[in-house]
Design an enzyme around this catalytic site. Structure first.
Site, PDB file in Angstrom:
ATOM      1  N   GLU A 152       0.208  -8.126   2.963  1.00  0.00           N
ATOM      2  CA  GLU A 152      -1.167  -7.685   2.707  1.00  0.00           C
ATOM      3  C   GLU A 152      -1.989  -7.548   3.984  1.00  0.00           C
ATOM      4  O   GLU A 152      -2.092  -8.492   4.775  1.00  0.00           O
ATOM      5  CB  GLU A 152      -1.870  -8.655   1.756  1.00  0.00           C
ATOM      6  CG  GLU A 152      -3.293  -8.225   1.406  1.00  0.00           C
ATOM      7  CD  GLU A 152      -3.919  -9.088   0.324  1.00  0.00           C
ATOM      8  OE1 GLU A 152      -5.068  -8.818  -0.050  1.00  0.00           O
ATOM      9  OE2 GLU A 152      -3.262 -10.040  -0.142  1.00  0.00           O
ATOM     10  N   LYS A 168      -4.041  -7.002  -5.477  1.00  0.00           N
ATOM     11  CA  LYS A 168      -4.295  -7.738  -6.713  1.00  0.00           C
ATOM     12  C   LYS A 168      -3.512  -7.067  -7.814  1.00  0.00           C
ATOM     13  O   LYS A 168      -3.619  -5.844  -8.015  1.00  0.00           O
ATOM     14  CB  LYS A 168      -5.790  -7.767  -7.069  1.00  0.00           C
ATOM     15  CG  LYS A 168      -6.551  -8.917  -6.423  1.00  0.00           C
ATOM     16  CD  LYS A 168      -6.014 -10.257  -6.865  1.00  0.00           C
ATOM     17  CE  LYS A 168      -6.595 -11.401  -6.064  1.00  0.00           C
ATOM     18  NZ  LYS A 168      -5.824 -12.636  -6.253  1.00  0.00           N
TER      19      LYS A 168
END
Length: 339
Positions: A152, A168
């Site tokens: 990420e 997410k």
């Protein structure tokens, strides 16, 4: 990039303008750190935001290391067991019902004793082979250090252009991503957009990609991309202060989510969920990852965090299962259960 010849170490919570002095830095900021906030100096319980300035930085293959000897598979313990974690999920859902938060990420920390001083480059080699990641990084300080296999992007900076890639939404490879995953991602994307607007030129912040599905070792994620142009004269401290800790691992609204995390979690996260990466202050460039899929070694033990974003739509048992899914492959690699 391989950086050697450590010249300086600072804590950005105590010296927030250190990056303005130039140089190439490797940054490891604890989730609990008050990055860029001079008023937080000396506050008990705060984490560190360590920045290491190196003299020699060059393109190179990473060191291979020797033979990794990790914890025994059964030696890992969790800061929250299944009952405590699911109770925490229910507590976050109650905060959502009361309107205190829309979402909060609830994490637990796994730890195990190391049988010998760690060879972090050997662990990093195993992760490259078994859990390759786009934002991998290693900080080797001998008896302690960090090995990250993060998928990420927290912050990428190229001059005045800054970008973030919040993750997410998690599923097994090819598995379904449902309404809860979409809602989570949209909420956090909006939070990241608002964070960047604090330091970006009006009208320049945009969502360049929304809800892109990405495949990673052992699981799939939903990833969005937010981009903006920094206001003239924005300092590194101002950029970090506006965006840290990463929104995808805190929650929305961020301040209320951080209060909930402090009340419910039983162990500090440290570099897990913090910021890990490099800053080239001479060129105005940087790439910092969210410190997920990240091992830390110190005091003769190895630690790994795992967590899940909790919303009103969360099922406590399913969220526990998600934390297990995220950790399983990494634990197996570190404990020698993956060839």
């Amino acid at each position: 990039m391989l950086a050697t010849g450590l010249e300086e170490e600072v804590d950005l919570a105590q010296d927030p303008d250190a990056l303005e002095r130039g140089g190439w830095w490797f940054v490891v900021a604890d989730f609990e750190a008050a990055v860029g906030e001079p008023s937080a100096v000396g506050v008990p319980g705060r984490g560190r935001a360590r920045a290491f300035r190196f003299a020699d930085v060059r393109p190179a293959d990473p060191p291979v290391g020797g033979t990794w000897r990790g914890p025994a598979p059964g030696a890992w313990t969790s800061s929250m067991d299944r009952a405590a974690y699911t109770a925490g999920v229910r507590a976050v859902r109650e905060l959502v019902r009361e309107g205190v938060v829309y979402q909060a990420t609830l994490c637990r920390v796994l730890r195990a004793p190391l049988p010998e001083p760690p060879d972090l480059w050997a662990l990093a080699s195993l992760l490259r082979a078994g859990n390759r990641a786009p934002y991998a990084g290693v900080l080797d300080l001998g008896a302690e250090g960090v090995v990250s296999a993060s998928p990420e992007l927290f912050l990428r900076r190229r001059g005045d252009v800054v970008e973030s890639g919040p993750i997410k939404g998690t599923a097994v490879p090819g598995g379904p991503l449902g309404g809860k995953d979409v809602a989570e991602n949209v909420m956090i994307t909006d939070l990241v957009r608002n964070d960047l607007q604090r330091v970006c030129r009006p009208g320049s912040v945009e969502v360049a990609a929304l809800l892109a599905r990405e495949a990673h070792p052992g699981l799939d994620h939903l990833v969005s991309t937010v981009r903006g142009r920094l206001r003239t004269g924005t300092t590194w401290a101002q950029l970090l202060r506006a965006t840290f800790p990463p929104g995808s691992v805190s929650g929305a609204p961020k301040r209320a989510a951080l209060d909930a995390i402090a009340a419910l979690e039983t162990a500090p996260r440290g570099p897990y969920c913090g910021g890990i990466g490099w800053v080239d202050a001479d060129r105005g460039t940087a790439e910092l990852a969210v410190g997920i899929r990240t091992f830390t070694a110190s005091g003769g033990e190895l630690r790994l965090g795992t967590g899940a974003g909790i919303t009103w739509g969360s099922d406590p048992e399913q969220e526990w299962a998600e934390t297990e899914l995220k950790a399983a492959r990494l634990l197996a690699i570190a404990s020698g259960a993956v060839p």
